[in-house]
Design an enzyme around this catalytic site. Structure first.
Site, PDB file in Angstrom:
ATOM      1  N   ALA A  11       0.833  -1.207   0.000  1.00  0.00           N
ATOM      2  CA  ALA A  11       0.000   0.000   0.000  1.00  0.00           C
ATOM      3  C   ALA A  11       0.866   1.256   0.000  1.00  0.00           C
ATOM      4  CB  ALA A  11      -0.940  -0.019   1.208  1.00  0.00           C
ATOM      5  N   GLY A  12       2.020   1.160  -0.654  1.00  0.00           N
ATOM      6  CA  GLY A  12       2.939   2.305  -0.731  1.00  0.00           C
ATOM      7  C   GLY A  12       2.480   3.316  -1.763  1.00  0.00           C
ATOM      8  N   ARG A  83      15.613  -0.344  -4.442  1.00  0.00           N
ATOM      9  CA  ARG A  83      17.068  -0.402  -4.237  1.00  0.00           C
ATOM     10  C   ARG A  83      17.535   0.846  -3.501  1.00  0.00           C
ATOM     11  NH1 ARG A  83      20.587  -1.992  -9.426  1.00  0.00           N
ATOM     12  NH2 ARG A  83      22.498  -0.998  -8.749  1.00  0.00           N
ATOM     13  N   ILE A 119       3.881  -5.986 -10.002  1.00  0.00           N
ATOM     14  CA  ILE A 119       4.568  -4.750 -10.417  1.00  0.00           C
ATOM     15  C   ILE A 119       5.974  -4.687  -9.805  1.00  0.00           C
ATOM     16  CG2 ILE A 119       4.435  -2.219 -10.446  1.00  0.00           C
ATOM     17  CD1 ILE A 119       1.482  -2.311 -10.341  1.00  0.00           C
ATOM     18  N   THR A 120       6.191  -5.427  -8.723  1.00  0.00           N
ATOM     19  CA  THR A 120       7.457  -5.362  -7.982  1.00  0.00           C
ATOM     20  C   THR A 120       8.668  -5.680  -8.869  1.00  0.00           C
ATOM     21  OG1 THR A 120       6.279  -6.048  -5.989  1.00  0.00           O
ATOM     22  CG2 THR A 120       8.677  -6.316  -5.967  1.00  0.00           C
ATOM     23  N   ARG A 152       5.306   5.628 -21.940  1.00  0.00           N
ATOM     24  CA  ARG A 152       6.402   6.609 -21.957  1.00  0.00           C
ATOM     25  C   ARG A 152       6.809   6.889 -23.410  1.00  0.00           C
ATOM     26  NH1 ARG A 152       9.301   3.899 -16.707  1.00  0.00           N
ATOM     27  NH2 ARG A 152       8.238   5.234 -15.201  1.00  0.00           N
ATOM     28  N   HIS A 176      11.809  -5.800 -18.511  1.00  0.00           N
ATOM     29  CA  HIS A 176      11.705  -4.431 -18.005  1.00  0.00           C
ATOM     30  C   HIS A 176      13.066  -4.037 -17.456  1.00  0.00           C
ATOM     31  CE1 HIS A 176       9.915  -0.897 -16.319  1.00  0.00           C
ATOM     32  NE2 HIS A 176      10.150  -1.253 -15.082  1.00  0.00           N
TER      33      HIS A 176
HETATM   34  O1  TXD Z   1       7.086  -0.954 -14.391  1.00  0.00           O
HETATM   35  C1  TXD Z   1       7.188  -1.415 -13.281  1.00  0.00           C
HETATM   36  N1  TXD Z   1       6.938  -2.695 -13.073  1.00  0.00           N
HETATM   37  C2  TXD Z   1       7.571  -0.570 -12.136  1.00  0.00           C
HETATM   38  C3  TXD Z   1       7.993  -1.227 -10.930  1.00  0.00           C
HETATM   39  C4  TXD Z   1       7.502   0.844 -12.194  1.00  0.00           C
HETATM   40  C5  TXD Z   1       7.741   1.590 -11.067  1.00  0.00           C
HETATM   41  C6  TXD Z   1       8.089   0.999  -9.785  1.00  0.00           C
HETATM   42  N2  TXD Z   1       8.264  -0.405  -9.820  1.00  0.00           N
HETATM   43  C7  TXD Z   1       8.438  -1.177  -8.571  1.00  0.00           C
HETATM   44  O2  TXD Z   1       7.179  -1.239  -7.894  1.00  0.00           O
HETATM   45  C8  TXD Z   1       9.369  -0.606  -7.528  1.00  0.00           C
HETATM   46  O3  TXD Z   1      10.705  -0.872  -7.851  1.00  0.00           O
HETATM   47  C9  TXD Z   1       8.910  -1.360  -6.302  1.00  0.00           C
HETATM   48  O4  TXD Z   1       9.488  -2.677  -6.280  1.00  0.00           O
HETATM   49  C10 TXD Z   1       7.397  -1.522  -6.522  1.00  0.00           C
HETATM   50  C11 TXD Z   1       6.537  -0.650  -5.625  1.00  0.00           C
HETATM   51  O5  TXD Z   1       6.849   0.701  -5.799  1.00  0.00           O
HETATM   52  P1  TXD Z   1       6.304   1.817  -4.773  1.00  0.00           P
HETATM   53  O6  TXD Z   1       6.801   3.119  -5.248  1.00  0.00           O
HETATM   54  O7  TXD Z   1       4.859   1.626  -4.541  1.00  0.00           O
HETATM   55  O8  TXD Z   1       7.115   1.376  -3.474  1.00  0.00           O
HETATM   56  P2  TXD Z   1       6.803   1.720  -1.938  1.00  0.00           P
HETATM   57  O9  TXD Z   1       6.109   3.031  -1.810  1.00  0.00           O
HETATM   58  O10 TXD Z   1       8.086   1.489  -1.214  1.00  0.00           O
HETATM   59  O11 TXD Z   1       5.744   0.595  -1.509  1.00  0.00           O
HETATM   60  C12 TXD Z   1       6.094  -0.730  -1.285  1.00  0.00           C
HETATM   61  C13 TXD Z   1       5.261  -1.201  -0.123  1.00  0.00           C
HETATM   62  C14 TXD Z   1       5.609  -0.530   1.218  1.00  0.00           C
HETATM   63  O12 TXD Z   1       4.460   0.109   1.743  1.00  0.00           O
HETATM   64  C15 TXD Z   1       6.067  -1.690   2.103  1.00  0.00           C
HETATM   65  O13 TXD Z   1       5.664  -1.545   3.473  1.00  0.00           O
HETATM   66  C16 TXD Z   1       5.357  -2.860   1.451  1.00  0.00           C
HETATM   67  O14 TXD Z   1       5.467  -2.615   0.069  1.00  0.00           O
HETATM   68  N3  TXD Z   1       5.915  -4.176   1.773  1.00  0.00           N
HETATM   69  C17 TXD Z   1       5.128  -5.255   1.923  1.00  0.00           C
HETATM   70  N4  TXD Z   1       3.795  -5.401   1.830  1.00  0.00           N
HETATM   71  C18 TXD Z   1       3.298  -6.641   2.049  1.00  0.00           C
HETATM   72  N5  TXD Z   1       4.065  -7.707   2.349  1.00  0.00           N
HETATM   73  C19 TXD Z   1       5.416  -7.597   2.430  1.00  0.00           C
HETATM   74  N6  TXD Z   1       6.169  -8.664   2.723  1.00  0.00           N
HETATM   75  C20 TXD Z   1       6.001  -6.324   2.232  1.00  0.00           C
HETATM   76  N7  TXD Z   1       7.270  -5.852   2.241  1.00  0.00           N
HETATM   77  C21 TXD Z   1       7.206  -4.528   1.953  1.00  0.00           C
END
Ligand code: TXD
Length: 319
Positions: A11-12, A83, A119-120, A152, A176
């Site tokens: 939920a980030g 990262r 998406i991760t 993009r 990607h």
């Molecule tokens: O094109 C694409 N696929 C992408 C991918 C484009 C942009 C960003 N992309 C990737 O999406 C980025 O490299 C990250 O791996 C993800 C999520 O990006 P976001 O900006 O939403 O990251 P955040 O704000 O850090 O949110 C990640 C959330 C955060 O709230 C953590 O507490 C939570 O993930 N988190 C978890 N939730 C549930 N379960 C577990 N184990 C967990 N670990 C961390």
């Protein structure tokens, strides 16, 4: 008919934006799941209070337990860590692989009938691992990257040609990452291929090459500007397009990371290719002819994805 249920795992920044878009479009009721306590509940409450002024009907709930995603029709996974300075790609891979294990098992146990969009990052390896851990059918698990990368490319082309983005279509295939393959021949303005537009004097080969390069580095450009995180508006919007195609059986043809079983000469790997998404999930993998240059780029990209999957297998013996 009962409302659809959409579970957002993570939920980030992207997760919160996904919730907002899904609510505005009334795609269904929404569960925001995260390991962080309070944050998903806070976002759910804040977004619920956006309902009255906007006029959308959607129940939003924050959760820290997988029971809450039970019976979800769609799960969109953004859980993980980005990262940080000093962290190697393998460090990130190891951490996010563990996250995919927890998420995959949670989905497999509580939402086995869902359509899952990962998406991760690193995307192509993580969606492969998520599918393995969840045990869901391959056609119900896909990765989002191509829709974003193509968007993009479309934005930059529309700017270059000074035309509406509505009329610009574009294809970005492959993994990607830096090796993604923007396919110029299949990118058009209202059906006119970009190479023809160059011949018509609308642009030059050099300018298009520069746009291709900017597209490849599109994510990094935004990270460089934001400094505290990566892109989230366009990634969330792109994933919603995929979810909508599934929920409404739209059968849209979109570039996504899909499981290949011999298409494009690739077996048991997730790579970005054109697919049709409908009520059955991935209904078709579309094999388009690639010219020599695009094919070489695609193969290189596949090689990079293979290495990441091999690294995943090295880290987790159960894979
Ligand atoms: O094109 C694409 N696929 C992408 C991918 C484009 C942009 C960003 N992309 C990737 O999406 C980025 O490299 C990250 O791996 C993800 C999520 O990006 P976001 O900006 O939403 O990251 P955040 O704000 O850090 O949110 C990640 C959330 C955060 O709230 C953590 O507490 C939570 O993930 N988190 C978890 N939730 C549930 N379960 C577990 N184990 C967990 N670990 C961390």
């Amino acid at each position: 008919m009962a409302r659809k249920k959409i579970a957002l795992i993570g939920a980030g920044m992207i997760g919160g934006t996904l919730a907002h878009l899904a609510a505005m479009k009334e795609l269904g009721d929404i569960v925001l799941f995260d390991i962080a306590e309070g944050m998903p509940q806070g976002k759910a409450l804040d977004l619920s209070q956006a309902g009255p002024p906007e006029g959308f009907d959607a129940n939003l709930k924050g959760a820290n337990s997988y029971e809450e995603i039970a019976g979800a029709d769609v799960c969109i996974v953004t859980a993980g860590v980005p990262r940080k300075p000093g962290m190697s790609r393998d460090d990130l891979l190891g951490i996010n692989l563990k996250v995919m294990k927890a998420v995959g098992e949670g989905i497999g146990q509580h939402a086995p009938d869902a359509f899952v969009i990962c998406i991760t990052n690193p995307l192509d390896a993580m969606v492969w691992a998520l599918r393995e851990f969840s045990g869901l059918p391959h056609q119900k698990v896909v990765g989002m990257a191509g829709v974003l990368d193509s968007s993009r490319f479309r934005h930059f082309l529309a700017e270059e040609f000074d035309v509406s983005v509505e009329d610009v279509t574009a294809f970005v295939l492959g993994g990607h990452g830096d090796t993604m393959v923007p396919v110029v021949e299949y990118s058009t303005v209202a059906g006119i291929p970009v190479p023809d537009l160059i011949k018509m004097g609308w642009s030059t080969q050099e300018k298009i090459d520069a746009i291709v390069e900017r597209t490849r580095k599109g994510g990094g450009e935004i990270v460089g500007l934001l400094k505290t995180g990566s892109a989230f508006y366009a990634p969330a919007t792109s994933a919603i397009v995929m979810a909508e195609s599934y929920l409404k059986d739209k059968k849209r043809l979109l570039p996504c990371a899909a499981h290949l079983t011999g298409q494009y000469g690739v077996d048991d790997l997730y790579v970005g290719v054109p697919i049709v998404i409908g009520a059955n999930g991935v209904e078709r993998v579309v094999e388009i002819a690639l010219n020599e240059e695009a094919k070489a780029g695609f193969d290189k990209s596949v090689g990079a994805v293979k290495e990441l999957v091999a690294a995943c297998k090295g880290i987790d013996g159960s894979l």
